[in-house]
Design a protein around this motif. Structure first.
Motif, PDB file in Angstrom:
ATOM      1  N   ASP A 177       2.383 -20.098   5.467  1.00  0.00           N
ATOM      2  CA  ASP A 177       1.360 -18.825   5.308  1.00  0.00           C
ATOM      3  C   ASP A 177       1.358 -18.692   3.708  1.00  0.00           C
ATOM      4  O   ASP A 177       0.465 -17.732   3.327  1.00  0.00           O
ATOM      5  CB  ASP A 177       1.744 -17.911   6.165  1.00  0.00           C
ATOM      6  CG  ASP A 177       3.243 -17.116   5.645  1.00  0.00           C
ATOM      7  OD1 ASP A 177       3.892 -17.755   4.786  1.00  0.00           O
ATOM      8  OD2 ASP A 177       3.637 -16.196   6.322  1.00  0.00           O
ATOM      9  N   ALA A 203      -2.517 -18.408  -0.355  1.00  0.00           N
ATOM     10  CA  ALA A 203      -2.210 -16.917   0.247  1.00  0.00           C
ATOM     11  C   ALA A 203      -3.255 -15.739  -0.328  1.00  0.00           C
ATOM     12  O   ALA A 203      -3.793 -14.912   0.120  1.00  0.00           O
ATOM     13  CB  ALA A 203      -0.888 -16.687   0.328  1.00  0.00           C
ATOM     14  N   ASN A 225       0.858  -1.146  -0.015  1.00  0.00           N
ATOM     15  CA  ASN A 225       0.081   0.163  -0.058  1.00  0.00           C
ATOM     16  C   ASN A 225       0.964   1.319   0.015  1.00  0.00           C
ATOM     17  O   ASN A 225       0.363   2.263   0.133  1.00  0.00           O
ATOM     18  CB  ASN A 225      -0.910   0.020   1.234  1.00  0.00           C
ATOM     19  CG  ASN A 225      -2.093  -1.286   1.106  1.00  0.00           C
ATOM     20  OD1 ASN A 225      -2.226  -1.697   0.078  1.00  0.00           O
ATOM     21  ND2 ASN A 225      -2.428  -1.618   2.364  1.00  0.00           N
ATOM     22  N   GLN A 264      -5.866 -16.138  -1.973  1.00  0.00           N
ATOM     23  CA  GLN A 264      -7.106 -16.130  -1.815  1.00  0.00           C
ATOM     24  C   GLN A 264      -7.478 -15.520  -0.295  1.00  0.00           C
ATOM     25  O   GLN A 264      -8.671 -14.949  -0.131  1.00  0.00           O
ATOM     26  CB  GLN A 264      -7.464 -17.682  -1.579  1.00  0.00           C
ATOM     27  CG  GLN A 264      -7.816 -18.451  -2.863  1.00  0.00           C
ATOM     28  CD  GLN A 264      -8.192 -19.834  -2.764  1.00  0.00           C
ATOM     29  OE1 GLN A 264      -8.104 -20.309  -2.001  1.00  0.00           O
ATOM     30  NE2 GLN A 264      -8.579 -20.388  -4.209  1.00  0.00           N
ATOM     31  N   LYS A 265      -6.731 -15.913   0.523  1.00  0.00           N
ATOM     32  CA  LYS A 265      -6.741 -15.196   1.819  1.00  0.00           C
ATOM     33  C   LYS A 265      -6.665 -13.730   1.886  1.00  0.00           C
ATOM     34  O   LYS A 265      -7.314 -12.865   2.688  1.00  0.00           O
ATOM     35  CB  LYS A 265      -5.695 -15.656   2.955  1.00  0.00           C
ATOM     36  CG  LYS A 265      -6.118 -17.438   3.128  1.00  0.00           C
ATOM     37  CD  LYS A 265      -5.055 -17.933   4.126  1.00  0.00           C
ATOM     38  CE  LYS A 265      -5.717 -19.189   4.342  1.00  0.00           C
ATOM     39  NZ  LYS A 265      -4.253 -19.735   5.244  1.00  0.00           N
ATOM     40  N   SER A 266      -5.631 -13.266   1.193  1.00  0.00           N
ATOM     41  CA  SER A 266      -5.327 -11.727   0.919  1.00  0.00           C
ATOM     42  C   SER A 266      -5.316 -11.302  -0.584  1.00  0.00           C
ATOM     43  O   SER A 266      -4.204 -11.403  -1.072  1.00  0.00           O
ATOM     44  CB  SER A 266      -4.022 -11.417   1.890  1.00  0.00           C
ATOM     45  OG  SER A 266      -3.784 -10.124   1.716  1.00  0.00           O
ATOM     46  N   PRO A 267      -6.415 -10.726  -1.176  1.00  0.00           N
ATOM     47  CA  PRO A 267      -6.180 -10.547  -2.527  1.00  0.00           C
ATOM     48  C   PRO A 267      -5.582  -9.371  -2.988  1.00  0.00           C
ATOM     49  O   PRO A 267      -5.101  -9.034  -3.988  1.00  0.00           O
ATOM     50  CB  PRO A 267      -7.785  -9.984  -2.655  1.00  0.00           C
ATOM     51  CG  PRO A 267      -8.688 -10.457  -1.564  1.00  0.00           C
ATOM     52  CD  PRO A 267      -7.611 -10.645  -0.395  1.00  0.00           C
ATOM     53  N   ARG A 268      -4.747  -8.660  -2.088  1.00  0.00           N
ATOM     54  CA  ARG A 268      -3.792  -7.654  -2.339  1.00  0.00           C
ATOM     55  C   ARG A 268      -2.731  -8.161  -3.221  1.00  0.00           C
ATOM     56  O   ARG A 268      -2.073  -7.561  -3.700  1.00  0.00           O
ATOM     57  CB  ARG A 268      -3.661  -6.840  -1.092  1.00  0.00           C
ATOM     58  CG  ARG A 268      -2.455  -7.584  -0.084  1.00  0.00           C
ATOM     59  CD  ARG A 268      -2.063  -6.722   1.039  1.00  0.00           C
ATOM     60  NE  ARG A 268      -1.023  -7.683   1.782  1.00  0.00           N
ATOM     61  CZ  ARG A 268      -0.152  -6.954   2.424  1.00  0.00           C
ATOM     62  NH1 ARG A 268       0.012  -5.839   2.451  1.00  0.00           N
ATOM     63  NH2 ARG A 268       0.619  -7.762   3.170  1.00  0.00           N
ATOM     64  N   TRP A 269      -2.419  -9.781  -2.991  1.00  0.00           N
ATOM     65  CA  TRP A 269      -1.349 -10.272  -3.591  1.00  0.00           C
ATOM     66  C   TRP A 269      -1.679 -10.509  -5.101  1.00  0.00           C
ATOM     67  O   TRP A 269      -0.604 -10.537  -5.965  1.00  0.00           O
ATOM     68  CB  TRP A 269      -1.003 -11.581  -3.000  1.00  0.00           C
ATOM     69  CG  TRP A 269      -0.298 -11.511  -1.483  1.00  0.00           C
ATOM     70  CD1 TRP A 269      -0.926 -11.746  -0.485  1.00  0.00           C
ATOM     71  CD2 TRP A 269       1.020 -11.124  -1.639  1.00  0.00           C
ATOM     72  NE1 TRP A 269      -0.052 -11.390   0.376  1.00  0.00           N
ATOM     73  CE2 TRP A 269       1.421 -11.041   0.090  1.00  0.00           C
ATOM     74  CE3 TRP A 269       2.182 -10.745  -2.315  1.00  0.00           C
ATOM     75  CZ2 TRP A 269       2.384 -10.998   0.404  1.00  0.00           C
ATOM     76  CZ3 TRP A 269       3.373 -10.677  -1.549  1.00  0.00           C
ATOM     77  CH2 TRP A 269       3.573 -10.641  -0.377  1.00  0.00           C
TER      78      TRP A 269
END
Length: 115
Positions: free
Chosen positions: A90, A44, A2, A46-51
């Motif tokens: 993770d 990962a 970010n 799926q858990k955190s779309p920022r990737w």
């Protein structure tokens, strides 16, 4: 990832570039080598779309390097699209044996750039 979001587009690379230029103000003769962001695993992601922004950020990093004559170190092949056996549980952080592969990629890129 970010960094620079308050700067608008292309804030990420603007902030990144400013930081590197601050370092170069101290040592203008320094050679700059910038690693690409290594993508996370699909789990990962799926858990955190920022990737899912890694490719876009890497394109900005590469353009920043090209614009300034800095060396961009592409680490994409090491991750095999997030499928390589390099990740901790993770899916973001790396297993210890991976660091020697990563260092070798940096070294080989530097050797090619300096040739």
């Amino acid at each position: 990832m970010n960094i620079g979001e308050n700067e608008g587009d292309p804030g990420y690379d603007v902030v990144y570039e400013e930081q590197i230029k601050k370092l170069l103000a101290v040592d203008p003769e320094a050679h700059v080598y910038v690693n690409s962001i290594i993508p996370a695993t699909p789990t990962a992601l799926q858990k955190s779309p920022r990737w899912d922004k890694v490719d876009a950020f890497n394109a900005k990093i590469k353009a920043m390097c090209d614009r300034n004559g800095w060396t961009y170190i592409d680490n994409d092949a090491l991750a095999q699209g997030g499928q390589a056996n390099i990740y901790q549980e993770d899916g973001v952080h790396f297993l210890q044996p991976f660091y020697s592969q990563w260092a070798e990629n940096m070294y080989n890129t530097k050797k090619k750039a300096d040739a």
